[in-house]
Every structure is written in C-alpha cells, then in structure tokens.
Design an enzyme around this catalytic site. Sequence first.
Site, PDB file in Angstrom:
ATOM      1  N   SER A 140       0.909  -1.166  -0.071  1.00 28.82           N
ATOM      2  CA  SER A 140      -0.146   0.070  -0.058  1.00 28.82           C
ATOM      3  C   SER A 140       1.036   1.279   0.034  1.00 28.82           C
ATOM      4  O   SER A 140       1.844   1.504   0.621  1.00 28.82           O
ATOM      5  CB  SER A 140      -0.970   0.126   1.326  1.00 28.82           C
ATOM      6  OG  SER A 140      -1.906  -0.960   1.238  1.00 28.82           O
ATOM      7  N   GLY A 199       2.559  -0.612   9.938  1.00 21.35           N
ATOM      8  CA  GLY A 199       2.294   0.887  10.039  1.00 21.35           C
ATOM      9  C   GLY A 199       2.177   1.506   8.811  1.00 21.35           C
ATOM     10  O   GLY A 199       2.573   3.142   8.714  1.00 21.35           O
ATOM     11  N   CYS A 249      -6.526  -1.509   6.995  1.00 20.58           N
ATOM     12  CA  CYS A 249      -5.457  -1.990   7.716  1.00 20.58           C
ATOM     13  C   CYS A 249      -5.984  -1.404   9.342  1.00 20.58           C
ATOM     14  O   CYS A 249      -6.120  -0.317   9.374  1.00 20.58           O
ATOM     15  CB  CYS A 249      -4.214  -0.944   7.555  1.00 20.58           C
ATOM     16  SG  CYS A 249      -2.758  -0.892   8.562  1.00 20.58           S
ATOM     17  N   GLY A 297      -6.957 -14.520   3.241  1.00 24.64           N
ATOM     18  CA  GLY A 297      -6.717 -14.561   4.559  1.00 24.64           C
ATOM     19  C   GLY A 297      -6.496 -16.158   4.819  1.00 24.64           C
ATOM     20  O   GLY A 297      -7.461 -17.262   4.754  1.00 24.64           O
TER      21      GLY A 297
HETATM   22  C1  SIN Z   1       1.023  -2.358   6.827  1.00 23.69           C
HETATM   23  O1  SIN Z   1       1.783  -1.994   5.857  1.00 23.69           O
HETATM   24  O2  SIN Z   1       1.004  -1.614   7.825  1.00 23.69           O
HETATM   25  C2  SIN Z   1       0.006  -3.545   6.701  1.00 23.69           C
HETATM   26  C3  SIN Z   1      -0.994  -3.166   5.712  1.00 23.69           C
HETATM   27  C4  SIN Z   1      -2.475  -3.379   5.985  1.00 23.69           C
HETATM   28  O3  SIN Z   1      -2.548  -4.260   7.021  1.00 23.69           O
HETATM   29  O4  SIN Z   1      -3.235  -3.317   5.362  1.00 23.69           O
END
Ligand code: SIN
Length: 300
Positions: free
Chosen positions: A46, A72, A125, A238
């Site tokens: 992301s 995060g 997230c 999942g």
């Molecule tokens: C992350 O990069 O913090 C995890 C992404 C997510 O849980 O969507």
Amino acid sequence: MRSLSGNVGGLDLQIPVILAAGILGTTGASLRRAALAGAGAVVTKSVGLLPRDGHPGPTVVVLEDGLINAMGLPNPSFRGFQEEIDVGRTGPAPVVASIFGSGSEEFAEVARSLKADAFELNLSCPHAEGLGAEIGCQPDNVEQITRAVKRSVDVPVWVKLTPNVSDIRALGLAAQEGGADAVVAINTLRAMAIDIQSGYPILGNSFGGLSGPAIKPVAVKAVYDLSGVLEIPVIGVGGISDWQDAVEMMMAGASAVQVGTALMGGYGVFQEIARGIASHLDRKGWTMEELVGLARRRVA
Ligand code: SIN
C-alpha cells in the site's frame, strides 16, 4: 491443465490466484517475479500521499499458525512508487496498486497520480491512526471514498474490507454502491501478543493485525456473507496456504483468491494452487461457475 482464465472485478486473469497486498509487492522486481511465476495478478504494497516510516519495531510476531504485523503502512509515497509499478507492469500479469489515504480527496489524488491496471483501496489496515480500518469501518466513508476514486480513474477499483466490524456486509454493500468492481475480504484481524517475562507488548505499536492460517475460517465466513448480498465479485484472502483452502474459499463465494503468507513456500504456490483447483474440478466434473458459491447453494 484446464483453463481457469476469466474476468474478475474488471481484470482478465489467466488464473484466479493473485499476489496479496504487502507481500513481495514493495519492488517492481518482486512484482514482476511473481507475475512471471504465474500469478493471475499482483497487488503492490500500500502507498499513500506522503512518505511514512511506519511503526517502530518489532513490527512482526511469528506465531504457530499465523503472524501479527504492525508495519504501520511504511511507504515512499506514490511519487516514489510509480517506477516500481512500471517495472512490475513489464511482467505478464496485471498490476493492482494498493493505495491508502485519510479520506476521499487523498485517495482520489493518489489514484489519479498513479498508472496501474487497477486499484485496491486499503480501507482495512487495523493499526494506522486515521487511516485504513479507522475510516473503513464506516459504510458512509467506504461508499464516498470508492465513488471518489471511481470518478478519478478509468481502471477497475477493488475495495479491501476490514473484518473488525460486527457486519462486514454493510461495508461490502457500501463499496458496491460507490461503484466498486470487486471487494477483497479480509484484511487482518486486530491482535496482540505480550512477552510473559517482562509484561511488555511485543510489537512496537503494542497491537497489530493477525494473518495466516489462524484467520482462514473468519475469512471464509466473511466471503460467504458478502457473496450472499453482493452482485460484484468477492475476492477471498486470509490464510490460504494450498489449493484445498482456495477451493473452500471459492465454495464460500470467492471468484478469485489472494495469497500472502503462503508465499513463504516459494513463488511456485500460484501455479500449484491453480493446478489443484483445476484437477479438483476435473475429478468432480464441475465448472468454475459451479464451484463458486457452491456452499450457499448446498444449504439453500
Ligand atoms: C501495513 O503496511 O501496515 C500493513 C497493511 C495492512 O494491514 O493493510
């Protein structure tokens, strides 16, 4: 192997097995490698409007049947990421850019500024303040943000939903109302681990999101519930480790599946899962259409 190709959520997929967000999606080279290994599509890590360092370490706790992460949303911002997407797009599979933001405008700006084959909106997230599930647990936000991104781009938009709500169907319906081409279910479950010698939470952020085999039954139920009310496809994710898990997710109503943690076993997992699904269909004499949602028809 019988062909499993088809259009899911506006993308033509050679196989309905996709690289999940956050797993090996940080660089163009790893996206391309997953595509060359036969993934039906690949989803990036992301990215958002501004660079983020993410949470302090430790960011991952490995458990017997899964892992808890509290990364995060670390990322170089969309500005630093287009070249990785471009490298990923030299591979044979569509590249889906996973994006996040604090609201409609930010999401739309990031989407408008990136060139990808599709977008996956991270509204799920569970451990980033003011982002992800903190806004994505409200159906109104999901609908508004989806609509804003749909108006800003001319490629398919998928919405990744949080399971940390009392009824995920309301979020799926909101995404559909906002014009989503598919929903992706589920992101991680809020979770925590504590060191019993010191009493300190192990993760730097104290809590994070649980993924892996431990959450598969939760994901199956979410997919089952969503596919019972939605007209758009549901993409299941999942805890899918092998073809049996993928078949179960499809029987729950998933038109395609995403794999993450299973990649620990190597890039061959995409084709292994696809071969397993195809052989199972051959043995049973079923089509893909007959497989998807079979469990609902069994109990109807
Ligand atoms: C992350 O990069 O913090 C995890 C992404 C997510 O849980 O969507």
